[in-house]
Design a protein around this motif. Structure first.
Motif, short mmCIF file in Angstrom:
data_model
loop_
_atom_site.label_atom_id
_atom_site.label_comp_id
_atom_site.label_asym_id
_atom_site.label_seq_id
_atom_site.Cartn_x
_atom_site.Cartn_y
_atom_site.Cartn_z
N LEU A 20 0.83 -1.21 0.00
CA LEU A 20 0.00 0.00 0.00
C LEU A 20 0.86 1.25 0.00
CD1 LEU A 20 -2.87 1.24 0.20
CD2 LEU A 20 -2.58 1.16 2.67
N LEU A 21 1.85 1.30 0.87
CA LEU A 21 2.73 2.47 0.94
C LEU A 21 3.55 2.63 -0.34
CD1 LEU A 21 3.94 2.25 4.65
CD2 LEU A 21 2.26 3.84 3.67
N LYS A 22 3.98 1.52 -0.90
CA LYS A 22 4.78 1.56 -2.13
C LYS A 22 3.91 2.03 -3.31
CE LYS A 22 8.77 0.27 -3.97
NZ LYS A 22 9.99 0.98 -3.67
N GLN A 23 2.70 1.49 -3.43
CA GLN A 23 1.80 1.84 -4.53
C GLN A 23 1.35 3.29 -4.47
OE1 GLN A 23 0.84 0.01 -7.21
NE2 GLN A 23 2.18 -1.64 -6.54
N THR A 24 1.17 3.81 -3.27
CA THR A 24 0.70 5.19 -3.14
C THR A 24 1.85 6.19 -3.17
OG1 THR A 24 0.73 4.99 -0.73
CG2 THR A 24 -1.37 4.58 -1.84
N GLY A 25 3.08 5.69 -3.24
CA GLY A 25 4.24 6.56 -3.33
C GLY A 25 4.66 7.18 -2.01
N VAL A 26 4.10 6.69 -0.91
CA VAL A 26 4.47 7.23 0.40
C VAL A 26 5.91 6.86 0.72
CG1 VAL A 26 3.99 7.15 2.88
CG2 VAL A 26 2.11 7.24 1.23
N ASP A 28 9.46 5.50 -0.99
CA ASP A 28 10.20 5.28 -2.23
C ASP A 28 11.68 5.19 -1.84
OD1 ASP A 28 10.89 5.00 -4.86
OD2 ASP A 28 10.90 7.15 -5.27
N ASN A 106 9.46 12.34 3.87
CA ASN A 106 8.75 13.01 2.79
C ASN A 106 8.60 14.52 3.00
OD1 ASN A 106 8.39 10.69 1.24
ND2 ASN A 106 6.59 10.11 2.40
#
Length: 187
Positions: A20-26, A28, A106
């Motif tokens: 989820l964190l990877k897909q949403t770009g949170v 990287d 971030n």
């Protein structure tokens, strides 16, 4: 739930949270996905069993010195079995630490160095393991307890007790969920 079920739950939550964190770009991070998962998974599986150190089971506590220290701490603060002190509050604290770590990277555009990446992966694994444990225990007859009140997603029937056929079905579902998440992650 028994340890095997909690281990599978911790693994599924960690993989799902990571995806989820990877897909949403949170997140990287400059590490290979396999390396990140190999760091996250052991912490999530370990943490998925930590809340049950609120029981006086010396065999589990003696597996490593950290477990023994946690069990002693739970005894010191009077955390009864399935209490918020051992199941909910540690999950909240670790989740906050994870969020601060990820948001810190971030918001402040911190450079992704190995120590920051490791911190984020370790806290993600631990928080996912702790959260999964609390949620899975809430899927049992006993649920979680706070100030004499029971918190559970299921009724207080023997059908939903620990070690029942119901739990075996949950464990089987978690096993398949882990397989699907691994496939989704690497293919």
């Amino acid at each position: 739930m028994v340890g095997k079920t909690h281990a599978l739950g911790g693994s599924a939550f960690a993989l799902g949270g990571y995806l989820l964190l990877k897909q949403t770009g949170v997140i990287d991070m400059n590490l290979d996905a396999a390396a990140q998962v190999l760091i996250i998974l052991p912490y999530s599986i370990w943490a998925a069993k930590v809340p049950d150190l609120d029981q006086d089971n010396l065999d589990v506590a003696l597996e490593n010195p950290i477990n023994l220290a946690i069990q002693e701490f739970f005894n010191l603060i009077g955390a009864g079995h399935r209490s918020f002190k051992s199941h909910v509050y540690p999950a909240i604290i670790m989740s906050i630490l994870t969020i601060f770590g990820i948001l810190g990277i971030n918001l402040f555009h911190a450079k992704h160095n190995l120590s920051i990446n490791l911190y984020c992966m370790i806290t993600l694994g631990v928080s996912m393991g702790l959260i999964s444990h609390a949620l899975l225990d809430m899927c049992t007859k006993s649920g979680l307890k706070n100030k004499g009140k029971r918190y559970a997603f299921v009724p207080k029937l023997d059908t939903f007790k620990t070690g029942s056929i119901y739990e075996k079905h949950i464990r089987l579902g978690l096993y398949f969920l882990n397989v699907i998440l691994f496939i989704f992650l690497f293919f």
